[in-house]
Write a protein that holds these residues in place. Structure first.
Motif, PDB file in Angstrom:
ATOM      1  N   LEU A 188      37.535  70.821   0.994  1.00 21.10           N
ATOM      2  CA  LEU A 188      37.492  70.181   2.351  1.00 21.10           C
ATOM      3  C   LEU A 188      38.674  70.884   3.235  1.00 21.10           C
ATOM      4  O   LEU A 188      38.468  71.009   4.277  1.00 21.10           O
ATOM      5  CB  LEU A 188      37.834  68.497   2.375  1.00 21.10           C
ATOM      6  CG  LEU A 188      36.306  67.983   1.819  1.00 21.10           C
ATOM      7  CD1 LEU A 188      36.683  66.359   1.529  1.00 21.10           C
ATOM      8  CD2 LEU A 188      34.978  68.366   2.473  1.00 21.10           C
ATOM      9  N   TYR A 214      36.938  62.368   3.204  1.00 15.35           N
ATOM     10  CA  TYR A 214      36.557  63.300   4.300  1.00 15.35           C
ATOM     11  C   TYR A 214      38.129  63.220   5.305  1.00 15.35           C
ATOM     12  O   TYR A 214      38.589  64.250   5.746  1.00 15.35           O
ATOM     13  CB  TYR A 214      35.721  63.182   5.205  1.00 15.35           C
ATOM     14  CG  TYR A 214      34.391  63.855   4.514  1.00 15.35           C
ATOM     15  CD1 TYR A 214      34.239  65.174   4.168  1.00 15.35           C
ATOM     16  CD2 TYR A 214      33.219  62.690   4.586  1.00 15.35           C
ATOM     17  CE1 TYR A 214      33.064  65.468   3.794  1.00 15.35           C
ATOM     18  CE2 TYR A 214      32.036  63.221   4.000  1.00 15.35           C
ATOM     19  CZ  TYR A 214      31.745  64.582   3.675  1.00 15.35           C
ATOM     20  OH  TYR A 214      30.774  65.289   2.962  1.00 15.35           O
ATOM     21  N   ILE A 218      40.083  66.695   5.274  1.00 19.76           N
ATOM     22  CA  ILE A 218      39.684  67.642   6.320  1.00 19.76           C
ATOM     23  C   ILE A 218      41.099  67.650   7.265  1.00 19.76           C
ATOM     24  O   ILE A 218      41.410  66.425   7.706  1.00 19.76           O
ATOM     25  CB  ILE A 218      38.526  67.407   7.197  1.00 19.76           C
ATOM     26  CG1 ILE A 218      37.438  67.658   6.093  1.00 19.76           C
ATOM     27  CG2 ILE A 218      38.458  68.453   8.171  1.00 19.76           C
ATOM     28  CD1 ILE A 218      36.158  67.285   6.793  1.00 19.76           C
TER      29      ILE A 218
END
Length: 257
Positions: A188, A214, A218
């Motif tokens: 990620l 996430y 990210i």
């Protein structure tokens, strides 16, 4: 395989990718909003869903997505995906980073995620074993769209999610045909596009866990939790979701220019 693709509007291209329990119609309310805001909106039915033919063998959701981009003649897109559609957008970004301008991950799934047993599994398995597509679809709706039912467990009249999920009944009885994509979480940090994560407070806990992963993995990803929404946010809270998407897309467009 020729998938059913709908392409409307003009401007920067936005792909709307549906969940694994719906078809493209889950985005019906979003399309005119995005077109009116000056975007070209592309959505499609994954193999076996909606108006797309059933696959004749194993297929890659990433390859299917890239085929849609090729068919519509776009090099890169803003990707808005619900559930499995969100996971596919992440997988495309990891496979070919230049194809994704931004990501909006709505109640997203994640390739390689270690799923626990989900509520209602016995009912779903019983429907599968008796080859009851309608019964299985109803149990899938209970899992992913609990707001479709009243306190007594009865399907609500005129529920917006019912047709979109229950129409997949025959397809739910088919064996899985998707090729397993590489695990996304270890990579990620490679994603460097504007990313919005949107969750519903009535969704199953693993989806919230995925959203948090996430957000952590990210760079500069932003997460928003919406109240009064289960897994099917585009149908439950469009008035909350659409402004978030428009703001996200506007910021992403500005960042590119």
């Amino acid at each position: 395989m020729a998938l059913h693709v709908e392409d409307e509007g003009q401007g920067e291209p936005v792909v709307l990718a549906h969940a694994g329990v719906t078809d493209r119609r889950v985005w019906d309310a979003a399309v005119p909003v995005l077109v009116a805001a000056g975007y070209r909106v592309i959505r499609y039915d994954q193999p076996g869903y909606g108006l797309s033919p059933r696959p004749t063998g194993p297929h890659s959701l990433v390859a299917d997505a890239l085929d849609v981009l090729a068919a519509t003649g776009v090099e890169s897109v803003h990707w808005v995906g619900l559930s499995q559609g969100g996971a596919t957008g992440v997988d495309v970004a990891l496979a070919q980073s230049g194809r994704i301008r931004s990501l909006a991950l709505v109640a997203p799934g994640m390739s390689g995620y270690d799923w626990p047993a989900l509520p209602g599994r016995e009912g779903r398995m019983a429907a599968w074993e008796r080859h009851d597509g309608a019964g299985l679809a109803l149990e899938m709706l209970r899992l992913w769209g609990p707001l479709s039912f009243d306190e007594a467990g009865r399907l609500r009249a005129d529920d917006p999610a019912a047709a979109v999920v229950l129409d997949q009944a025959d397809w739910f009885l088919q064996d899985e045909q998707e090729v397993e994509e590489p695990a996304a979480e270890p990579r990620l940090g490679e994603i460097a596009v504007p990313t919005l994560i949107v969750l519903g407070d009535r969704d199953v806990e693993p989806i919230t866990d995925i959203g948090r992963r996430y957000e952590k993995g990210i760079r500069d990803a932003g997460l928003v939790m919406l109240s009064g929404a289960d897994h099917l946010l585009p149908l439950r809270v469009p008035d909350q979701l659409h402004p978030l998407l428009l703001d996200h897309l506007s910021r992403a467009r500005t960042a590119r220019n």
